[in-house]
Design an enzyme around this catalytic site. Structure first.
Site, PDB file in Angstrom:
ATOM      1  N   ARG A  89       0.530  -1.281  -0.057  1.00 50.62           N
ATOM      2  CA  ARG A  89      -0.398  -0.085  -0.528  1.00 50.62           C
ATOM      3  C   ARG A  89       0.774   1.316  -0.097  1.00 50.62           C
ATOM      4  O   ARG A  89       2.065   1.197   0.419  1.00 50.62           O
ATOM      5  CB  ARG A  89      -0.172   0.072   1.425  1.00 50.62           C
ATOM      6  CG  ARG A  89      -0.297  -0.580   2.343  1.00 50.62           C
ATOM      7  CD  ARG A  89      -0.861  -0.554   3.477  1.00 50.62           C
ATOM      8  NE  ARG A  89      -1.736   0.287   4.220  1.00 50.62           N
ATOM      9  CZ  ARG A  89      -1.274   1.296   4.960  1.00 50.62           C
ATOM     10  NH1 ARG A  89      -0.089   0.861   5.513  1.00 50.62           N
ATOM     11  NH2 ARG A  89      -2.020   1.892   5.690  1.00 50.62           N
TER      12      ARG A  89
ATOM     13  N   ARG B 178      -3.033  10.869   2.894  1.00 49.11           N
ATOM     14  CA  ARG B 178      -3.537  11.111   4.264  1.00 49.11           C
ATOM     15  C   ARG B 178      -4.322  12.311   3.015  1.00 49.11           C
ATOM     16  O   ARG B 178      -3.491  13.307   2.862  1.00 49.11           O
ATOM     17  CB  ARG B 178      -2.549  11.184   5.036  1.00 49.11           C
ATOM     18  CG  ARG B 178      -1.865   9.814   5.822  1.00 49.11           C
ATOM     19  CD  ARG B 178      -1.763  10.664   7.303  1.00 49.11           C
ATOM     20  NE  ARG B 178      -0.462   9.959   7.984  1.00 49.11           N
ATOM     21  CZ  ARG B 178       0.171   9.423   8.802  1.00 49.11           C
ATOM     22  NH1 ARG B 178       0.995  11.659   8.680  1.00 49.11           N
ATOM     23  NH2 ARG B 178       1.478   9.483   8.901  1.00 49.11           N
TER      24      ARG B 178
ATOM     25  N   ARG C 170      20.265  -5.240   1.917  1.00 50.42           N
ATOM     26  CA  ARG C 170      20.374  -4.716   1.689  1.00 50.42           C
ATOM     27  C   ARG C 170      21.286  -4.074   2.378  1.00 50.42           C
ATOM     28  O   ARG C 170      20.995  -4.029   3.458  1.00 50.42           O
ATOM     29  CB  ARG C 170      19.390  -3.217   1.018  1.00 50.42           C
ATOM     30  CG  ARG C 170      19.212  -3.883  -0.679  1.00 50.42           C
ATOM     31  CD  ARG C 170      18.065  -2.422  -0.398  1.00 50.42           C
ATOM     32  NE  ARG C 170      17.055  -2.237   0.263  1.00 50.42           N
ATOM     33  CZ  ARG C 170      16.324  -1.314   0.365  1.00 50.42           C
ATOM     34  NH1 ARG C 170      17.157  -0.322   1.173  1.00 50.42           N
ATOM     35  NH2 ARG C 170      15.773  -1.088   1.770  1.00 50.42           N
TER      36      ARG C 170
ATOM     37  N   ARG D 141      19.369   9.994   2.297  1.00 53.81           N
ATOM     38  CA  ARG D 141      18.814  11.256   2.434  1.00 53.81           C
ATOM     39  C   ARG D 141      19.398  11.797   3.455  1.00 53.81           C
ATOM     40  O   ARG D 141      20.528  11.074   3.569  1.00 53.81           O
ATOM     41  CB  ARG D 141      17.372  10.671   3.573  1.00 53.81           C
ATOM     42  CG  ARG D 141      17.805   9.018   4.034  1.00 53.81           C
ATOM     43  CD  ARG D 141      16.569   8.560   4.985  1.00 53.81           C
ATOM     44  NE  ARG D 141      16.665   7.402   5.524  1.00 53.81           N
ATOM     45  CZ  ARG D 141      16.095   6.677   6.733  1.00 53.81           C
ATOM     46  NH1 ARG D 141      14.977   7.139   7.026  1.00 53.81           N
ATOM     47  NH2 ARG D 141      15.915   5.365   7.112  1.00 53.81           N
TER      48      ARG D 141
ATOM     49  N   GLU E 114      23.084   9.056   4.182  1.00 54.69           N
ATOM     50  CA  GLU E 114      22.362   8.010   3.588  1.00 54.69           C
ATOM     51  C   GLU E 114      22.977   7.116   2.450  1.00 54.69           C
ATOM     52  O   GLU E 114      21.298   7.763   1.743  1.00 54.69           O
ATOM     53  CB  GLU E 114      21.290   7.664   4.650  1.00 54.69           C
ATOM     54  CG  GLU E 114      21.113   5.837   4.409  1.00 54.69           C
ATOM     55  CD  GLU E 114      20.076   6.532   5.211  1.00 54.69           C
ATOM     56  OE1 GLU E 114      19.739   5.992   6.340  1.00 54.69           O
ATOM     57  OE2 GLU E 114      18.729   5.094   4.449  1.00 54.69           O
TER      58      GLU E 114
ATOM     59  N   TYR F 272      12.604  -7.955   8.432  1.00 55.02           N
ATOM     60  CA  TYR F 272      12.344  -6.551   8.925  1.00 55.02           C
ATOM     61  C   TYR F 272      12.232  -6.775  10.355  1.00 55.02           C
ATOM     62  O   TYR F 272      10.691  -6.616  10.516  1.00 55.02           O
ATOM     63  CB  TYR F 272      12.014  -5.694   7.747  1.00 55.02           C
ATOM     64  CG  TYR F 272      12.693  -3.702   8.971  1.00 55.02           C
ATOM     65  CD1 TYR F 272      13.850  -3.719   8.860  1.00 55.02           C
ATOM     66  CD2 TYR F 272      11.215  -3.346   8.933  1.00 55.02           C
ATOM     67  CE1 TYR F 272      13.974  -2.075   9.803  1.00 55.02           C
ATOM     68  CE2 TYR F 272      11.983  -1.820  10.048  1.00 55.02           C
ATOM     69  CZ  TYR F 272      12.800  -1.816  10.234  1.00 55.02           C
ATOM     70  OH  TYR F 272      13.366  -0.467  10.520  1.00 55.02           O
TER      71      TYR F 272
ATOM     72  N   ASP G  99      11.284  -3.632  13.782  1.00 50.97           N
ATOM     73  CA  ASP G  99      11.269  -2.253  14.232  1.00 50.97           C
ATOM     74  C   ASP G  99      11.886  -3.205  15.611  1.00 50.97           C
ATOM     75  O   ASP G  99      11.484  -4.706  16.185  1.00 50.97           O
ATOM     76  CB  ASP G  99       9.882  -1.826  14.200  1.00 50.97           C
ATOM     77  CG  ASP G  99       9.721  -0.667  13.598  1.00 50.97           C
ATOM     78  OD1 ASP G  99      10.997  -0.246  12.748  1.00 50.97           O
ATOM     79  OD2 ASP G  99       8.766  -0.365  12.110  1.00 50.97           O
TER      80      ASP G  99
HETATM   81  P1  FAD Z   1      20.876  -6.282  16.086  1.00 56.44           P
HETATM   82  O1  FAD Z   1      20.174  -5.111  16.296  1.00 56.44           O
HETATM   83  O2  FAD Z   1      21.377  -6.227  14.762  1.00 56.44           O
HETATM   84  O3  FAD Z   1      21.854  -7.769  16.667  1.00 56.44           O
HETATM   85  C1  FAD Z   1      21.739  -8.007  16.555  1.00 56.44           C
HETATM   86  C2  FAD Z   1      23.399  -8.288  16.642  1.00 56.44           C
HETATM   87  O4  FAD Z   1      23.962  -9.498  16.878  1.00 56.44           O
HETATM   88  C3  FAD Z   1      24.504  -7.387  16.594  1.00 56.44           C
HETATM   89  O5  FAD Z   1      24.718  -6.121  17.813  1.00 56.44           O
HETATM   90  C4  FAD Z   1      25.713  -8.373  15.957  1.00 56.44           C
HETATM   91  O6  FAD Z   1      26.615  -7.882  16.462  1.00 56.44           O
HETATM   92  C5  FAD Z   1      25.278  -9.791  16.642  1.00 56.44           C
HETATM   93  N1  FAD Z   1      25.970 -10.855  16.169  1.00 56.44           N
HETATM   94  C6  FAD Z   1      25.728 -11.058  14.756  1.00 56.44           C
HETATM   95  N2  FAD Z   1      26.143 -12.281  14.590  1.00 56.44           N
HETATM   96  C7  FAD Z   1      27.434 -12.421  15.249  1.00 56.44           C
HETATM   97  C8  FAD Z   1      28.208 -13.593  15.494  1.00 56.44           C
HETATM   98  N3  FAD Z   1      28.345 -14.653  15.186  1.00 56.44           N
HETATM   99  N4  FAD Z   1      28.694 -13.760  17.277  1.00 56.44           N
HETATM  100  C9  FAD Z   1      28.472 -13.140  17.837  1.00 56.44           C
HETATM  101  N5  FAD Z   1      27.732 -11.259  17.611  1.00 56.44           N
HETATM  102  C10 FAD Z   1      26.728 -11.137  16.321  1.00 56.44           C
HETATM  103  N6  FAD Z   1      13.431   0.092  14.114  1.00 56.44           N
HETATM  104  C11 FAD Z   1      12.658   0.983  15.100  1.00 56.44           C
HETATM  105  O7  FAD Z   1      11.685   0.453  15.814  1.00 56.44           O
HETATM  106  N7  FAD Z   1      12.865   2.248  14.589  1.00 56.44           N
HETATM  107  C12 FAD Z   1      13.556   2.153  13.413  1.00 56.44           C
HETATM  108  O8  FAD Z   1      13.808   3.563  13.663  1.00 56.44           O
HETATM  109  C13 FAD Z   1      14.419   1.876  12.975  1.00 56.44           C
HETATM  110  N8  FAD Z   1      15.095   2.635  12.584  1.00 56.44           N
HETATM  111  C14 FAD Z   1      16.505   1.183  11.419  1.00 56.44           C
HETATM  112  C15 FAD Z   1      17.482   2.014  10.762  1.00 56.44           C
HETATM  113  C16 FAD Z   1      18.390   0.428   9.573  1.00 56.44           C
HETATM  114  C17 FAD Z   1      18.993   1.268   8.741  1.00 56.44           C
HETATM  115  C18 FAD Z   1      17.886  -0.663  10.296  1.00 56.44           C
HETATM  116  C19 FAD Z   1      19.178  -1.266   9.637  1.00 56.44           C
HETATM  117  C20 FAD Z   1      16.938  -0.617  11.505  1.00 56.44           C
HETATM  118  C21 FAD Z   1      16.154   0.259  11.716  1.00 56.44           C
HETATM  119  N9  FAD Z   1      15.212  -0.239  13.015  1.00 56.44           N
HETATM  120  C22 FAD Z   1      14.612   0.355  12.976  1.00 56.44           C
HETATM  121  C23 FAD Z   1      15.509  -1.934  13.202  1.00 56.44           C
HETATM  122  C24 FAD Z   1      16.100  -2.186  14.568  1.00 56.44           C
HETATM  123  O9  FAD Z   1      17.471  -2.348  14.394  1.00 56.44           O
HETATM  124  C25 FAD Z   1      16.126  -3.555  14.489  1.00 56.44           C
HETATM  125  O10 FAD Z   1      15.028  -3.765  15.299  1.00 56.44           O
HETATM  126  C26 FAD Z   1      16.604  -4.105  16.163  1.00 56.44           C
HETATM  127  O11 FAD Z   1      17.727  -3.742  15.718  1.00 56.44           O
HETATM  128  C27 FAD Z   1      16.394  -5.498  16.193  1.00 56.44           C
HETATM  129  O12 FAD Z   1      17.480  -5.825  17.044  1.00 56.44           O
HETATM  130  P2  FAD Z   1      18.094  -7.284  17.116  1.00 56.44           P
HETATM  131  O13 FAD Z   1      18.806  -7.682  18.219  1.00 56.44           O
HETATM  132  O14 FAD Z   1      17.395  -8.166  16.655  1.00 56.44           O
HETATM  133  O15 FAD Z   1      19.359  -7.381  16.226  1.00 56.44           O
END
Ligand code: FAD
Ligand code: NA
Length: 389
Positions: A175, A179, A258, A289, A312, A360, A362
């Site tokens: 979608r 607004r 990506r 951006r 970015e 993905y 959040d």
């Molecule tokens: P991550 O935060 O990626 O944590 C995973 C961790 O595992 C990392 O620290 C990594 O180093 C570690 N790891 C990986 N492999 C290994 C290994 N082999 N050994 C040891 N450690 C390892 N969310 C929002 O709510 N609002 C936003 O505005 C927003 N903006 C974002 C913008 C971007 C560019 C991105 C990519 C994400 C964004 N997010 C946002 C999403 C947010 O970053 C994620 O929800 C959050 O990071 C998810 O947490 P996670 O623990 O799943 O993963």
């Protein structure tokens, strides 16, 4: 630590939520991260030169409609009243996003009311049927019409994906919200704000528990330490939040992502763009951006003569790049099914988070998903019968 009941790979919101919840249940938890800092992609730090808090892996805005997640987050941090807004630059003019009545009237040099605008867009969108859309371009035109698509979606999307939208799948977008009011608040959620002392302080408070130990610069997939994959799997329960394909040594082929490149710069002005995020809709500008971090915390005393911006750029990730957004091609989806099959048969290893599930998420979704894993899958697997609940 003398005792570890559980290993968590990754100190992002998913891993730290599981760690904190399990520690509260009485387990001794070790968290490792390959990076030299805690917090995963939400990590933020004061810029060395200006003290302005910078989100190293891209701007992070917290928002949720999930009451349980909001309550949980508020145990570790308070939130500022920040409300996110995004603007976009197109052919020398700045427009509000998401596309709203203000965008439409500015773009068409009109003064339409909500009903008239709705009619205009419906008319322009009638050029194509959504069900017949063969690619992203046709889909977008079927939803919002050609003029708005060409101005605000086409070239921005091409930059994001390094791909002509006519070569992108129609289901990349389901979608395109328009607004028919002047409300340009970016998120629709019940709760929104930024952590008052920053993301890192928030996550450090989650880790600040007598039964949690965090070891940084420790890669689970590297051998030669006592918390590596081969030293731990089968010996204690593991929650793995790293990339799913890497866990299995890419046996089914790599999943595609990506990535983003960030170009940070300190400028000798107090305010560069007057707002936190400005998109660049046109193809002549190579970045998608610019973030200007001071605007995330207008309540703070930041320098009046310097500001930090971050441009970015978006591109396909190579093997050693940070994986940010799943590309999710048909080949990826097939591989994902096979990896999920492998993951199911990996006993006492629990795959979670955005990398571990190839989706993905959040922050609020990562927290909610971790809470659900703690509630539904871990207690039984860990036979917590004897552990204080
Ligand atoms: P991550 O935060 O990626 O944590 C995973 C961790 O595992 C990392 O620290 C990594 O180093 C570690 N790891 C990986 N492999 C290994 C290994 N082999 N050994 C040891 N450690 C390892 N969310 C929002 O709510 N609002 C936003 O505005 C927003 N903006 C974002 C913008 C971007 C560019 C991105 C990519 C994400 C964004 N997010 C946002 C999403 C947010 O970053 C994620 O929800 C959050 O990071 C998810 O947490 P996670 O623990 O799943 O993963
Ligand atoms: Na249509």
């Amino acid at each position: 630590m003398t005792r570890a009941d559980m290993l968590i790979v990754g100190s992002g919101f998913f891993g730290m939520t599981v760690a904190e919840r399990m520690a509260e249940l009485g387990l001794h938890v070790v968290v490792i991260d390959r990076r030299d800092h805690i917090g995963g992609n939400a990590f933020s730090e004061p810029d060395a030169e200006t003290g302005i808090e910078v989100h190293r892996y891209g701007a992070h805005l917290f928002h949720t409609s999930n009451g349980a997640v909001w309550e949980y987050a508020n145990r570790f941090t308070t939130f500022t009243p920040y409300v996110h807004h995004v603007y976009t630059k197109h052919r020398g003019e700045v427009y509000p996003l998401p596309i709203n009545l203000g965008t439409i009237n500015q773009f068409f040099r009109s003064a339409l009311g909500p009903e008239q605008a709705r009619q205009l867009i419906a008319e322009q969108a009638s050029e194509l049927n959504s069900e017949d859309a063969a690619d992203l371009e046709q889909k977008a035109i079927s939803l919002i019409g050609r003029p708005l698509y060409e101005a605000f979606i086409r070239d921005y999307t091409a930059k994001q994906w390094q791909t002509d939208p006519r070569e992108l799948s129609a289901d990349v977008i389901t979608r395109l919200p328009v607004r028919y009011t002047y409300d340009n608040r970016y998120f629709n959620d019940r709760f929104e704000g930024l952590p008052t002392d920053g993301y890192t302080a928030w996550i450090e408070r989650m880790a600040d528990h007598p039964r949690i130990e965090v070891r940084l610069s420790t890669d689970f997939l590297d051998e030669g330490h006592d918390l590596s994959k081969s030293a731990t799997v089968g010996r204690l329960p593991v929650v793995y939040t790293g990339p799913l394909d890497r866990y299995f040594d890419d046996v089914e082929g790599p999943l595609s992502w990506r990535t983003l490149d960030f170009e940070r710069e300190v400028l000798p002005v107090g305010d560069f763009q007057g707002t936190s995020v400005m998109n660049y809709a046109d193809p002549d500008v190579p970045y998608t951006r610019i973030h200007e971090f001071r605007h995330f915390h207008p309540e703070r005393a930041y320098p009046a003569d310097r500001t930090v911006i971050m441009r970015e750029y978006s591109r396909f990730a190579q093997r050693d790049d940070e994986p940010y957004y799943p590309v999710n091609t048909a080949a990826d989806r097939e591989r994902l099914l096979r990896y999920r099959e492998l993951a199911r048969s990996e006993r006492d290893v629990f795959f979670g988070g955005r990398l571990g599930t190839y989706q993905y998420l959040d922050m609020h979704m990562a927290i909610a998903s971790a809470m659900s894993m703690v509630q539904n899958r871990l207690p039984e697997a860990l036979s917590l019968g004897g552990v204080r609940r």
